[in-house]
Enzyme design. Structure first.
Site, PDB file in Angstrom:
ATOM      1  N   SER A 128       2.946   9.263  -7.112  1.00 46.40           N
ATOM      2  CA  SER A 128       3.299   8.404  -5.981  1.00 46.40           C
ATOM      3  C   SER A 128       4.778   8.523  -5.668  1.00 46.40           C
ATOM      4  CB  SER A 128       2.966   6.968  -6.376  1.00 46.40           C
ATOM      5  OG  SER A 128       3.556   6.059  -5.488  1.00 46.40           O
ATOM      6  N   TYR A 152       3.454  -0.581 -12.648  1.00 40.12           N
ATOM      7  CA  TYR A 152       2.657   0.458 -11.980  1.00 40.12           C
ATOM      8  C   TYR A 152       3.481   1.732 -11.821  1.00 40.12           C
ATOM      9  CZ  TYR A 152       0.637   3.244  -8.268  1.00 40.12           C
ATOM     10  OH  TYR A 152       0.156   4.309  -7.539  1.00 40.12           O
ATOM     11  N   LYS A 156       3.215   5.623 -13.633  1.00 35.08           N
ATOM     12  CA  LYS A 156       3.177   6.935 -12.960  1.00 35.08           C
ATOM     13  C   LYS A 156       4.285   7.846 -13.500  1.00 35.08           C
ATOM     14  CE  LYS A 156      -0.241   6.378 -10.108  1.00 35.08           C
ATOM     15  NZ  LYS A 156      -1.504   7.084 -10.347  1.00 35.08           N
TER      16      LYS A 156
HETATM   17  P1  NAD Z   1      -8.762   3.284  -5.678  1.00 32.29           P
HETATM   18  O1  NAD Z   1      -8.608   2.087  -6.537  1.00 32.29           O
HETATM   19  O2  NAD Z   1      -9.512   3.141  -4.402  1.00 32.29           O
HETATM   20  O3  NAD Z   1      -9.415   4.487  -6.501  1.00 32.29           O
HETATM   21  C1  NAD Z   1      -9.278   4.633  -7.886  1.00 32.29           C
HETATM   22  C2  NAD Z   1     -10.666   4.856  -8.468  1.00 32.29           C
HETATM   23  O4  NAD Z   1     -10.521   5.047  -9.882  1.00 32.29           O
HETATM   24  C3  NAD Z   1     -11.602   3.653  -8.255  1.00 32.29           C
HETATM   25  O5  NAD Z   1     -12.846   4.118  -7.782  1.00 32.29           O
HETATM   26  C4  NAD Z   1     -11.722   3.036  -9.647  1.00 32.29           C
HETATM   27  O6  NAD Z   1     -12.992   2.408  -9.830  1.00 32.29           O
HETATM   28  C5  NAD Z   1     -11.501   4.241 -10.538  1.00 32.29           C
HETATM   29  N1  NAD Z   1     -10.963   3.940 -11.863  1.00 32.29           N
HETATM   30  C6  NAD Z   1      -9.895   3.156 -12.157  1.00 32.29           C
HETATM   31  N2  NAD Z   1      -9.678   3.157 -13.480  1.00 32.29           N
HETATM   32  C7  NAD Z   1     -10.617   3.967 -14.034  1.00 32.29           C
HETATM   33  C8  NAD Z   1     -10.910   4.372 -15.361  1.00 32.29           C
HETATM   34  N3  NAD Z   1     -10.187   3.938 -16.405  1.00 32.29           N
HETATM   35  N4  NAD Z   1     -11.947   5.203 -15.562  1.00 32.29           N
HETATM   36  C9  NAD Z   1     -12.692   5.662 -14.521  1.00 32.29           C
HETATM   37  N5  NAD Z   1     -12.468   5.301 -13.255  1.00 32.29           N
HETATM   38  C10 NAD Z   1     -11.437   4.466 -13.009  1.00 32.29           C
HETATM   39  O7  NAD Z   1      -7.278   3.837  -5.398  1.00 32.29           O
HETATM   40  P2  NAD Z   1      -6.789   4.979  -4.411  1.00 32.29           P
HETATM   41  O8  NAD Z   1      -5.994   4.342  -3.350  1.00 32.29           O
HETATM   42  O9  NAD Z   1      -7.917   5.869  -4.067  1.00 32.29           O
HETATM   43  O10 NAD Z   1      -5.760   5.726  -5.356  1.00 32.29           O
HETATM   44  C11 NAD Z   1      -6.149   6.830  -6.152  1.00 32.29           C
HETATM   45  C12 NAD Z   1      -4.965   7.247  -6.992  1.00 32.29           C
HETATM   46  O11 NAD Z   1      -3.860   7.555  -6.139  1.00 32.29           O
HETATM   47  C13 NAD Z   1      -4.476   6.168  -7.950  1.00 32.29           C
HETATM   48  O12 NAD Z   1      -4.118   6.782  -9.174  1.00 32.29           O
HETATM   49  C14 NAD Z   1      -3.244   5.607  -7.271  1.00 32.29           C
HETATM   50  O13 NAD Z   1      -2.314   5.099  -8.186  1.00 32.29           O
HETATM   51  C15 NAD Z   1      -2.704   6.837  -6.551  1.00 32.29           C
HETATM   52  N6  NAD Z   1      -1.911   6.486  -5.374  1.00 32.29           N
HETATM   53  C16 NAD Z   1      -2.453   5.682  -4.414  1.00 32.29           C
HETATM   54  C17 NAD Z   1      -1.672   5.331  -3.308  1.00 32.29           C
HETATM   55  C18 NAD Z   1      -2.214   4.409  -2.254  1.00 32.29           C
HETATM   56  O14 NAD Z   1      -1.417   3.829  -1.511  1.00 32.29           O
HETATM   57  N7  NAD Z   1      -3.523   4.252  -2.116  1.00 32.29           N
HETATM   58  C19 NAD Z   1      -0.367   5.822  -3.187  1.00 32.29           C
HETATM   59  C20 NAD Z   1       0.140   6.655  -4.187  1.00 32.29           C
HETATM   60  C21 NAD Z   1      -0.649   6.981  -5.286  1.00 32.29           C
HETATM   61  C1  WQD Z   2       4.432  -1.020   3.981  1.00 34.17           C
HETATM   62  C2  WQD Z   2       5.434  -1.816   4.807  1.00 34.17           C
HETATM   63  C3  WQD Z   2       6.100  -3.883   3.783  1.00 34.17           C
HETATM   64  C4  WQD Z   2       2.185  -5.831   4.065  1.00 34.17           C
HETATM   65  C5  WQD Z   2       2.867   0.495  -1.681  1.00 34.17           C
HETATM   66  C6  WQD Z   2       3.221   0.726  -3.136  1.00 34.17           C
HETATM   67  C7  WQD Z   2       3.453   2.190  -3.384  1.00 34.17           C
HETATM   68  C8  WQD Z   2       2.265   3.037  -2.911  1.00 34.17           C
HETATM   69  C9  WQD Z   2       1.858   2.689  -1.506  1.00 34.17           C
HETATM   70  C10 WQD Z   2       0.816   3.471  -4.753  1.00 34.17           C
HETATM   71  C11 WQD Z   2       6.555  -2.434   3.976  1.00 34.17           C
HETATM   72  C12 WQD Z   2       5.362  -4.152   5.070  1.00 34.17           C
HETATM   73  C13 WQD Z   2       3.218  -4.933   4.154  1.00 34.17           C
HETATM   74  C14 WQD Z   2       2.227  -7.034   4.839  1.00 34.17           C
HETATM   75  C15 WQD Z   2       4.346  -6.306   5.735  1.00 34.17           C
HETATM   76  N1  WQD Z   2       1.099   2.808  -3.703  1.00 34.17           N
HETATM   77  N2  WQD Z   2       4.278  -5.158   4.962  1.00 34.17           N
HETATM   78  N3  WQD Z   2       3.331  -7.221   5.645  1.00 34.17           N
HETATM   79  O1  WQD Z   2       5.093  -1.175  -0.159  1.00 34.17           O
HETATM   80  O2  WQD Z   2       5.465   1.030   1.029  1.00 34.17           O
HETATM   81  O3  WQD Z   2       3.951   0.951  -0.877  1.00 34.17           O
HETATM   82  O4  WQD Z   2       1.696   1.269  -1.361  1.00 34.17           O
HETATM   83  O5  WQD Z   2       1.450   4.298  -5.319  1.00 34.17           O
HETATM   84  O6  WQD Z   2       3.675   2.328  -4.740  1.00 34.17           O
HETATM   85  O7  WQD Z   2       4.398  -0.024  -3.426  1.00 34.17           O
HETATM   86  O8  WQD Z   2       3.249  -0.115   1.229  1.00 34.17           O
HETATM   87  O9  WQD Z   2       1.579  -0.945   2.819  1.00 34.17           O
HETATM   88  O10 WQD Z   2       2.465  -2.516   1.033  1.00 34.17           O
HETATM   89  O11 WQD Z   2       3.971  -1.834   2.906  1.00 34.17           O
HETATM   90  O12 WQD Z   2       5.321  -6.537   6.463  1.00 34.17           O
HETATM   91  O13 WQD Z   2       1.354  -7.906   4.781  1.00 34.17           O
HETATM   92  O14 WQD Z   2       4.751  -2.929   5.419  1.00 34.17           O
HETATM   93  O15 WQD Z   2       7.154  -4.788   3.620  1.00 34.17           O
HETATM   94  O16 WQD Z   2       7.726  -2.394   4.748  1.00 34.17           O
HETATM   95  P1  WQD Z   2       4.560   0.114   0.307  1.00 34.17           P
HETATM   96  P2  WQD Z   2       2.718  -1.394   1.964  1.00 34.17           P
END
Ligand code: NAD
Ligand code: WQD
Length: 339
Positions: A128, A152, A156
Site C-alpha cells: 500500500s 495496519y 505492510k
Molecule cells: P478485502 O477485505 O475486500 O479482501 C481481503 C480478503 O482476504 C477478504 O476476502 C478476506 O475474507 C480475506 N482474508 C483476510 N484475512 C484472511 C486470512 N487470514 N486467510 C484467508 N483469507 C483472509 O480487502 P481489499 O480491499 O480487497 O484488499 C486486498 C489487499 O489489498 C489487502 O491486503 C489490503 O491491505 C491491500 N490494500 C487495499 C487497499 C484498499 O484501499 N482497498 C489499498 C492498499 C492495499
Molecule cells: C480519502 C480522502 C479523507 C471519508 C485509506 C488508507 C490507506 C489505503 C487506502 C489500504 C481523504 C477524505 C474520507 C469520509 C472524507 N488502504 N474522506 N470523508 O485515507 O487516503 O487511504 O485507504 O492500504 O492505507 O489509509 O482513503 O478513502 O479513507 O480517504 O472527507 O467520510 O477522503 O480525509 O482526504 P485514504 P479514504
C-alpha cells in the site's frame, strides 16, 4: 505470456482479489481462490462464475493454516501466488493491533513456509502507498523513504521487509510488492465491487451510500489542507486497472529474481470536492456534505509516480474518473435494488 500458469489468489473473494480473478481467468490463467470470508461473502464465487463463464476452484481456509496451504499448492500445482489476504482498516488496526499483526504477519509467514515447502517461489504481494507515511515529496516514487503511523501500515511495512529478507536469502525467490494507491470503482458487469460491512471508512463507498439515500450526508474531513481547494487529494485508481496491473506483475515476477516494489497509481490527484462533483454527475443525485475537523492521521496529498510500473510492467491506468464513479454507482444500485 505464461497464460497456462496455475495461480493461487489468497484473499480472492475480497474487493480487489475478485477483480483480479476476472482478469486472470479472462487472460487464460488457471486460478484457485483461497479465502476465510472474514471480510467477504461466498456468493462472490457464483458472481465470478457468471462474469467469467468458468467455475472458480475454491479453498475455504485461513492463510495461517499452513497445512491446508501446502495441500492447496500441491493439489493445484501452483506456480505463482498473489497474496491479498489480510485485514485493512486503519482505525480498527489501532484498536486491535494483535488481530492485525496476527492476521497480516502470521498469515504471510505461514504462506511463505508453505511456498518454501512446496518449492513455489513467485509471489505478488498487496502492499500500500501507506508505507510512504507522510509524503516528503510528491509524486511518490519507490525510492521515497518508508514509515508507518498505525498498526495496519506497520504490518505492510514489516511484511515488505520480511519479503525483502527472504529474497536476499535465496535467488530462487521472485517477489513483487505492489503499492496500491486508492482503489475505487467496480467491475463493468456491476456484479462485484467493494462491499464494506457497517459504516464505510473510505470516501468512495461512503459517497455512494449518500447518493443512494442510505446515509444523510458526507462529512468532509477538513478543508484547510495545503491543496487547491483545501480538501485532501488522493490518487484514485480504478480497480479494473489495478487488477490488470496484477496480471502484468505475474508475467514480470517470473522473469525477476529478487525483491521489487512497484507503485500502482495513476499519477493524477483528485480532491474530495472533485470526487463529490464527479459522483454527482455520474449518479444524477446530489451529495449533501458538511465540512468537519480533519481526521486524525490523514495527510494532505498522496500521488503516485507510476513511471516504474510503465517501465517494467508496461502497465498504466486507462480508466477515467467518470468510469470510477459510474461503475461504483452501478454496483451500488445492483446491491440495493438488483438493477
Ligand atoms: P478485502 O477485505 O475486500 O479482501 C481481503 C480478503 O482476504 C477478504 O476476502 C478476506 O475474507 C480475506 N482474508 C483476510 N484475512 C484472511 C486470512 N487470514 N486467510 C484467508 N483469507 C483472509 O480487502 P481489499 O480491499 O480487497 O484488499 C486486498 C489487499 O489489498 C489487502 O491486503 C489490503 O491491505 C491491500 N490494500 C487495499 C487497499 C484498499 O484501499 N482497498 C489499498 C492498499 C492495499
Ligand atoms: C480519502 C480522502 C479523507 C471519508 C485509506 C488508507 C490507506 C489505503 C487506502 C489500504 C481523504 C477524505 C474520507 C469520509 C472524507 N488502504 N474522506 N470523508 O485515507 O487516503 O487511504 O485507504 O492500504 O492505507 O489509509 O482513503 O478513502 O479513507 O480517504 O472527507 O467520510 O477522503 O480525509 O482526504 P485514504 P479514504
Amino acid at each position: 505470456m505464461n497464460n497456462k500458469k496455475n495461480v493461487l489468489v489468497a484473499g480472492g473473494a475480497g474487493y480487489i482479489g475478485s477483480h483480479v480473478v476476472t482478469v486472470l481467468l479472462q487472460a487464460g490463467f488457471s486460478v484457485v481462490v483461497l479465502d476465510n470470508f472474514s471480510n467477504s461473502d461466498p456468493s462472490v464465487l457464483q458472481r465470478l462464475e457468471k462474469i467469467t463463464g468458468q467455475t472458480v476452484p475454491f479453498v475455504h481456509a485461513d492463510l495461517r493454516t499452513c497445512d491446508t496451504v501446502v495441500s492447496t499448492l500441491r493439489n493445484y500445482r501452483i506456480n505463482s501466488v498473489i497474496h491479498l489476504a489480510g485485514l485493512k482498516a486503519v482505525g480498527e488496526s489501532v484498536a486491535k493491533p494483535i488481530e492485525y499483526y496476527g492476521c497480516n504477519i502470521q498469515g504471510t509467514l505461514s504462506l511463505l513456509e508453505a511456498m518454501q515447502t512446496c518449492g513455489v517461489h513467485e509471489l505478488v504481494f498487496s502492499s500500500s502507498a501507506t508505507v510512504y507515511g507522510d509524503p516528503q515529496t510528491l509524486p511518490l516514487d519507490e525510492t521515497h523513504p518508508t514509515s508507518a503511523t498505525n498498526p495496519y501500515g506497520r504490518s505492510k511495512l514489516h511484511i515488505e521487509e520480511m519479503l525483502h529478507d527472504v529474497a536476499r536469502a535465496s535467488e530462487k525467490w521472485k517477489i513483487v510488492c505492489l503499492r496500491y494507491f486508492n482503489p475505487v470503482g467496480a467491475h463493468p458487469s456491476a456484479l462485484i465491487g467493494e462491499d464494506p460491512a457497517g459504516i464505510p471508512n473510505n470516501l468512495m463507498p461512503f459517497v455512494a451510500q449518500v447518493a443512494s439515500g442510505k446515509r444523510p450526508l458526507l462529512r468532509i474531513f477538513g478543508n484547510d489542507y495545503p491543496t487547491p481547494d483545501g480538501t485532501g487529494v488522493r490518487d484514485y485508481i480504478h480497480v479494473m486497472d489495478l487488477a490488470e496491473g496484477h496480471r502484468s506483475a505475474l508475467d514480470f515476477v517470473a522473469t525477476q529474481p529478487g525483491w521489487q516494489a512497484i507503485n500502482l497509481g495513476s499519477g493524477q490527484g483528485h480532491s474530495v470536492l472533485e470526487m463529490v462533483a464527479a459522483f454527482e454527475k455520474a449518479s444524477g443525485r446530489s451529495i449533501p456534505y458538511q465540512i468537519v475537523d480533519r481526521r486524525p492521521g490523514d495527510i494532505a496529498s498522496c500521488i503516485a509516480d507510476p513511471a516504474r510500473a510503465l517501465r517494467v510492467l508496461h502497465w498504466k491506468t486507462t480508466r477515467s474518473l467518470e468510469d470510477m464513479c459510474t461503475s461504483t454507482w452501478a454496483w451500488q444500485r445492483y446491491r440495493e435494488v438488483g438493477v
